[in-house]
Structures are given as C-alpha cells and as structure tokens.
Design a protein around this motif. Structure first.
Motif, PDB file in Angstrom:
ATOM      1  N   SER A 156       0.847  -1.194   0.000  1.00 10.34           N
ATOM      2  CA  SER A 156       0.000   0.000   0.000  1.00 10.34           C
ATOM      3  C   SER A 156       0.886   1.249   0.000  1.00 10.34           C
ATOM      4  CB  SER A 156      -0.867   0.010   1.258  1.00 10.34           C
ATOM      5  OG  SER A 156      -0.038   0.204   2.388  1.00 10.34           O
ATOM      6  N   GLY A 157       0.295   2.389  -0.370  1.00  6.68           N
ATOM      7  CA  GLY A 157       1.037   3.645  -0.314  1.00  6.68           C
ATOM      8  C   GLY A 157       1.537   3.919   1.098  1.00  6.68           C
ATOM      9  N   ALA A 158       0.708   3.601   2.085  1.00  2.00           N
ATOM     10  CA  ALA A 158       1.100   3.847   3.482  1.00  2.00           C
ATOM     11  C   ALA A 158       2.308   3.000   3.859  1.00  2.00           C
ATOM     12  CB  ALA A 158      -0.080   3.551   4.410  1.00  2.00           C
ATOM     13  N   ALA A 159       2.340   1.767   3.379  1.00  2.00           N
ATOM     14  CA  ALA A 159       3.484   0.891   3.691  1.00  2.00           C
ATOM     15  C   ALA A 159       4.742   1.395   2.982  1.00  2.00           C
ATOM     16  CB  ALA A 159       3.181  -0.545   3.285  1.00  2.00           C
ATOM     17  N   VAL A 160       4.584   1.817   1.741  1.00  2.00           N
ATOM     18  CA  VAL A 160       5.749   2.325   0.994  1.00  2.00           C
ATOM     19  C   VAL A 160       6.312   3.571   1.680  1.00  2.00           C
ATOM     20  CG1 VAL A 160       6.503   3.348  -1.196  1.00  2.00           C
ATOM     21  CG2 VAL A 160       5.027   1.318  -1.201  1.00  2.00           C
ATOM     22  N   ALA A 161       5.428   4.403   2.224  1.00  2.00           N
ATOM     23  CA  ALA A 161       5.874   5.627   2.892  1.00  2.00           C
ATOM     24  C   ALA A 161       6.830   5.318   4.051  1.00  2.00           C
ATOM     25  CB  ALA A 161       4.668   6.420   3.391  1.00  2.00           C
ATOM     26  N   GLN A 162       6.650   4.168   4.688  1.00  2.00           N
ATOM     27  CA  GLN A 162       7.488   3.774   5.830  1.00  2.00           C
ATOM     28  C   GLN A 162       8.770   3.081   5.411  1.00  2.00           C
ATOM     29  OE1 GLN A 162       6.489   4.386   9.043  1.00  2.00           O
ATOM     30  NE2 GLN A 162       4.784   5.448   8.066  1.00  2.00           N
ATOM     31  N   THR A 163       8.821   2.693   4.148  1.00  2.00           N
ATOM     32  CA  THR A 163       9.917   1.853   3.666  1.00  2.00           C
ATOM     33  C   THR A 163      11.180   2.690   3.404  1.00  2.00           C
ATOM     34  OG1 THR A 163       8.361   0.301   2.708  1.00  2.00           O
ATOM     35  CG2 THR A 163      10.510   0.353   1.692  1.00  2.00           C
ATOM     36  N   VAL A 164      12.302   2.013   3.373  1.00  2.00           N
ATOM     37  CA  VAL A 164      13.559   2.659   2.998  1.00  2.00           C
ATOM     38  C   VAL A 164      14.074   1.962   1.738  1.00  2.00           C
ATOM     39  CG1 VAL A 164      15.932   3.156   3.730  1.00  2.00           C
ATOM     40  CG2 VAL A 164      14.065   3.187   5.420  1.00  2.00           C
ATOM     41  N   VAL A 165      14.548   2.744   0.788  1.00  2.00           N
ATOM     42  CA  VAL A 165      15.181   2.199  -0.417  1.00  2.00           C
ATOM     43  C   VAL A 165      16.634   2.637  -0.387  1.00  2.00           C
ATOM     44  CG1 VAL A 165      15.196   2.233  -2.958  1.00  2.00           C
ATOM     45  CG2 VAL A 165      13.011   2.277  -1.722  1.00  2.00           C
ATOM     46  N   ALA A 166      17.531   1.772  -0.810  1.00  2.00           N
ATOM     47  CA  ALA A 166      18.944   2.159  -0.899  1.00  2.00           C
ATOM     48  C   ALA A 166      19.404   1.971  -2.332  1.00  2.00           C
ATOM     49  CB  ALA A 166      19.801   1.319   0.042  1.00  2.00           C
ATOM     50  N   TYR A 167      19.871   3.052  -2.945  1.00  2.00           N
ATOM     51  CA  TYR A 167      20.461   2.959  -4.282  1.00  2.00           C
ATOM     52  C   TYR A 167      21.935   2.671  -4.129  1.00  2.00           C
ATOM     53  CZ  TYR A 167      22.644   4.303  -8.640  1.00  2.00           C
ATOM     54  OH  TYR A 167      23.419   4.299  -9.768  1.00  2.00           O
ATOM     55  N   GLU A 168      22.326   1.468  -4.523  1.00  2.00           N
ATOM     56  CA  GLU A 168      23.724   1.055  -4.413  1.00  2.00           C
ATOM     57  C   GLU A 168      24.218   0.557  -5.771  1.00  2.00           C
ATOM     58  OE1 GLU A 168      24.746  -0.016  -0.031  1.00  2.00           O
ATOM     59  OE2 GLU A 168      24.023  -1.798  -1.050  1.00  2.00           O
ATOM     60  N   PRO A 169      24.905   1.400  -6.523  1.00  2.00           N
ATOM     61  CA  PRO A 169      25.491   0.904  -7.773  1.00  2.00           C
ATOM     62  C   PRO A 169      26.452  -0.232  -7.432  1.00  2.00           C
ATOM     63  CG  PRO A 169      25.908   3.282  -7.469  1.00  2.00           C
ATOM     64  CD  PRO A 169      25.329   2.773  -6.200  1.00  2.00           C
ATOM     65  N   VAL A 170      26.291  -1.378  -8.072  1.00  2.00           N
ATOM     66  CA  VAL A 170      27.057  -2.564  -7.683  1.00  2.00           C
ATOM     67  C   VAL A 170      28.558  -2.299  -7.816  1.00  2.00           C
ATOM     68  CG1 VAL A 170      27.426  -5.014  -8.180  1.00  2.00           C
ATOM     69  CG2 VAL A 170      25.131  -4.033  -8.361  1.00  2.00           C
ATOM     70  N   TRP A 171      28.940  -1.547  -8.842  1.00  2.00           N
ATOM     71  CA  TRP A 171      30.360  -1.280  -9.106  1.00  2.00           C
ATOM     72  C   TRP A 171      30.984  -0.354  -8.061  1.00  2.00           C
ATOM     73  CZ3 TRP A 171      30.961   3.932  -9.934  1.00  2.00           C
ATOM     74  CH2 TRP A 171      29.814   4.626 -10.284  1.00  2.00           C
ATOM     75  N   ALA A 172      30.152   0.286  -7.254  1.00  2.00           N
ATOM     76  CA  ALA A 172      30.679   1.197  -6.223  1.00  2.00           C
ATOM     77  C   ALA A 172      30.845   0.496  -4.876  1.00  2.00           C
ATOM     78  CB  ALA A 172      29.739   2.398  -6.065  1.00  2.00           C
TER      79      ALA A 172
END
Ligand code: PGA
Length: 257
Positions: A156-172
């Motif tokens: 749900s939108g409410a669940a996504v609001a609580q979530t954390v995303v991490a952008y990690e370029p694999v090569w970095a």
C-alpha cells in the motif's frame, strides 16, 4: 515535511559477538557526538543481534541483513522475520546486490521478502542498483526502475511511505569508486519518480532513499547534501565506531550548511 536522514551500517559477514560488543561499547563512549536530528541503525550478522540489543546505545537501532519470507518450516539455514524481530531488529536489508548475485536472489524473491518484512511490522531497506555492464550499456535507469517496481509491488502507499530504499550501484560497493553526488541524485530522484507513479505522491515524498557504495567520512556530506538523498547505507566504513561517528557528524554538519 522533511524526511529524517538515516545512517545505516551494513556489517556483512564481519564481527563475532565479542567484536560486536566491543564496537557497541566504543560507540557508547562516543555517542554524545551522535546528533538527535538523525536516525541510526546497524545491521550486524544475525548472531550478534541479541547482544547488541542489550549493549548498543539506545540512539542506534538494529537491523538484520536478510530473512526468509516464509514464517517457519523446513528451510535449513534460513531465519524468519519473527526470529530477527524477537532479537530486536527494526529494519531488514532486502535484495542487497551480494545476495542477488552470490545467492541468486531474484526480483520475485526480493518482493516476497519485502512483503514478509512489512507484514511482520519491520521496515525493509530495499537495495537496488545497476552493475557495471548495465551502467556502460546506459541501462541504469531501466534497471533501478525494474528493481524498485518489483521490490515494492503489492505494498500500500502507506506501507511504501514507511519503507527505505537504498540505491547502491554494484560497481561502487567495496571498490572505493563512487558516482558523483550529482549523478547519484539523478538516479535517486528517478527512483522517487517511479515510486510516485506506482504508489502516489504522498508515499514518494515520505519514502527515504539512501545512497550506498564506498561511502566514507570524507564523501558522505556530499551525497547527503543532495535534495533527494536521505542518508547512507555503509559497509566497510561502518565497522569502526570512530568512523561511524565521523560519518554521523559529517551528515549533521551537512544539514546545517
Ligand atoms: P561499502 O558497502 O560501503 O563497503 O561499499 C556498501 C554496502 O554494500 O551496503
């Protein structure tokens, strides 16, 4: 509404229980330097959670690095959401590139794990990021779009609001190489755009998106000073208490700049 910035340590397969305890004690001595304006978490090996729950400074939350999505059963070697929650985990890293590449985790499996973590009342830290071949082929944005859409699908939108995303370029990761803060900002803004499309503007404004990959005390402020970058997921530089605190100070200083 300002998103609270986060500093998250991913210890990977480093530190015995005794070593984890020594880190927590050292961090305790330095914890006066951890600004209350930021959120902190350490994701140790699962074996150290129980001890850290007792000895880690209270400002620093705990997370697991992985779980299985089934609640229990004949899954030799796996741990469930309830098991890590019972040991004090508030966060669970899901879909780290090491798990995707070394342990063959697919977008489908990652999605099931994200849903299990949310259902258990914990916060997933969903990792996305392109590898070098994909980057060189100009596929960074399609790859992170696919991983983000598939990882968060069904929430749900409410669940996504609580979530954390991490952008990690694999090569970095672990390489000492990073994108520029501006390049990371472009990708992270695009991830926020994908979330807005799929889950609505409110969720996209609230979800925290971190940068990860060779973050150190001397480069963290640059990343975290970008408007869409809400903190960092840090491997190697999170293993020493002094370095963890130095990153927290650089982040907090960057906020005031
Ligand atoms: P690194 O690892 O900071 O050692 O590059 C980051 C990660 O894998 O989360």
């Amino acid at each position: 509404m300002a998103r609270r910035k986060m500093l998250v340590g991913n210890w990977k397969m480093y530190k015995t229980v005794a070593e984890a305890r020594a880190f927590a004690e050292a961090l305790g001595r330095l914890s006066g330097r951890l600004s209350d304006d930021l959120e902190y978490a350490i994701c140790p090996p699962v074996t150290a959670l129980q001890t850290l729950r007792v000895v880690m400074p209270t400002k620093v939350a705990l997370g697991a690095q992985n779980v299985y999505f089934e609640p229990q059963g004949a899954f030799t070697g796996e741990v469930s959401t309830d098991m890590v929650k019972e040991l004090g985990a508030r966060y669970v890293i899901v879909g780290h590139s090491e798990r995707r590449t070394l342990f063959c985790e697919t977008d489908d499996l990652v999605q099931k794990k994200v849903q299990a973590v949310v259902a258990a009342g914990m916060v997933p830290i969903l990792c996305v990021g392109e590898n070098l071949v994909e980057r060189d082929a100009g596929e960074t944005l399609p790859v992170v779009r696919r991983q983000t859409e598939r990882g968060l699908a069904g929430l749900s939108g409410a669940a996504v609001a609580q979530t954390v995303v991490a952008y990690e370029p694999v090569w970095a990761i672990g390489s000492g190489r990073t994108p520029s803060a501006e390049d990371a900002e472009v990708v992270i803004a695009a991830i926020r755009g994908v979330i807005a499309e799929q889950h609505g503007l409110e969720a996209a404004e609230a979800v925290r998106i971190l940068y990860g990959g060779s973050v150190k005390p001397n480069n963290i402020a640059g990343f975290c000073g970008q408007p869409n970058i809400d903190g960092a997921l840090v491997g190697g530089a999170s293993l020493e208490a002094e370095s963890f605190v130095a990153m927290a100070e650089a982040m907090a200083g960057g906020d005031n700049a």
